[in-house]
Write an enzyme that holds these catalytic residues in place. Structure first.
Site, PDB file in Angstrom:
ATOM      1  CG  PHE A   9      -2.080  -0.827   1.240  1.00 13.49           C
ATOM      2  CD1 PHE A   9      -3.278  -0.396   0.682  1.00 13.49           C
ATOM      3  CD2 PHE A   9      -2.027  -2.090   1.805  1.00 13.49           C
ATOM      4  CE1 PHE A   9      -4.402  -1.206   0.680  1.00 13.49           C
ATOM      5  CE2 PHE A   9      -3.148  -2.908   1.813  1.00 13.49           C
ATOM      6  CZ  PHE A   9      -4.337  -2.466   1.254  1.00 13.49           C
ATOM      7  CG  ASP A  10       1.093   5.762  -1.958  1.00 17.24           C
ATOM      8  OD1 ASP A  10       2.209   6.078  -1.526  1.00 17.24           O
ATOM      9  OD2 ASP A  10       0.229   6.594  -2.300  1.00 17.24           O
ATOM     10  CG  LEU A  11       0.981   6.903   4.452  1.00 16.82           C
ATOM     11  CD1 LEU A  11      -0.140   6.178   5.173  1.00 16.82           C
ATOM     12  CD2 LEU A  11       2.181   7.120   5.379  1.00 16.82           C
ATOM     13  CG  ASP A  12       1.325  10.814   1.982  1.00 13.76           C
ATOM     14  OD1 ASP A  12       0.888  10.491   3.114  1.00 13.76           O
ATOM     15  OD2 ASP A  12       2.403  11.410   1.823  1.00 13.76           O
ATOM     16  CB  ILE A 166      -2.839  -0.572  -3.592  1.00 13.18           C
ATOM     17  CG1 ILE A 166      -3.180  -2.057  -3.728  1.00 13.18           C
ATOM     18  CG2 ILE A 166      -4.109   0.270  -3.709  1.00 13.18           C
ATOM     19  CD1 ILE A 166      -4.095  -2.570  -2.643  1.00 13.18           C
TER      20      ILE A 166
END
Length: 235
Positions: A9-12, A166
């Site tokens: 997972f990307d965060l921002d 993602i």
């Protein structure tokens, strides 16, 4: 059967909406450097890419100016910016569901690891992730491809098909393409439809709920890569 064993997972823009904290910290940095300070909407392109890329491309800063801007940015971000952030609705439920499915979850972000860890702990979702991998404070390992490759190296017994990235910006999808893993583009973040589809993600998700439907083994056929490039898309 779940299509993927390990989800990055990307965060921002993917797990949380960091607009206020990032844009206000950029404004703080520009003000400190006696530069023109755009409004928050104009600074949305800063959400996602590594800071050194954004300050260079959007502000035209040289290497020395870029590093100074990053230092000022982090001065405010550490104090307040990282907490001016909102978790997207349904994210905790998504993570809980994926944990129940025994899917390994990893955060892959261009944000420095030390900040990502604090943000995830602040939201009380850090325990869902097996690894949290970001950039180094010195600017190294900042490209998404480098971050993804670092993660893959931690799982030498897994195949490329076991992973999916993602994210909401082209940097997430380009990094996945460069390494050779699938990607899911989310449109509720900060990347435009044109930006995302140009990178040919395997799936396109318009909500956190659609991400869940893809990952628990019931992919939305109309959202597959081959179906989303219709006549309305210029790519």
């Amino acid at each position: 059967m779940n299509p993927y064993k390990i989800v990055l997972f990307d965060l921002d823009g993917t797990l949380s909406d960091p607009k206020a904290g990032i844009t206000k910290s950029v404004q703080y940095a520009l003000e400190k450097m006696n530069k023109a300070v755009p409004d928050e909407e104009e600074l949305k392109p800063f959400i996602g890419p590594p800071l050194h890329v954004s300050f260079s491309e959007y502000c035209g800063f040289n290497e020395w100016q870029t590093q100074m801007a990053i230092d000022y940015y982090r001065e405010r971000f550490k104090r307040a910016g990282m907490y001016e952030n909102e978790l997207y609705a349904d994210v905790p439920h998504l993570l809980h569901t994926l944990n129940d499915q025994r899917i390994k979850l990893i955060v892959a972000t261009s944000k420095p690891t030390v900040f990502a860890e604090k943000i995830l702990k602040y939201f009380a979702i850090d325990h869902y992730f097996e690894l949290i991998v970001g950039s180094q404070l010195d600017g190294s390992r900042s490209s998404k491809a480098e971050i993804i490759q670092f993660i893959l190296n931690c799982y030498p017994d897994c195949e490329l098909d076991d992973f999916v990235m993602i994210g909401d910006r082209e940097h997430d999808l380009i990094g996945a393409n460069q390494i050779g893993i699938d990607s899911i583009a989310v449109t509720y973040g900060y990347g435009s439809f044109e930006e995302l589809t140009a990178c040919h993600p395997m799936y396109l998700a318009e909500s956190v709920e659609e991400v869940k439907e893809i990952l628990v083994g019931r992919p939305l056929k109309q959202k597959r890569k081959g179906d989303m490039l219709d006549e309305s898309c210029p790519f």
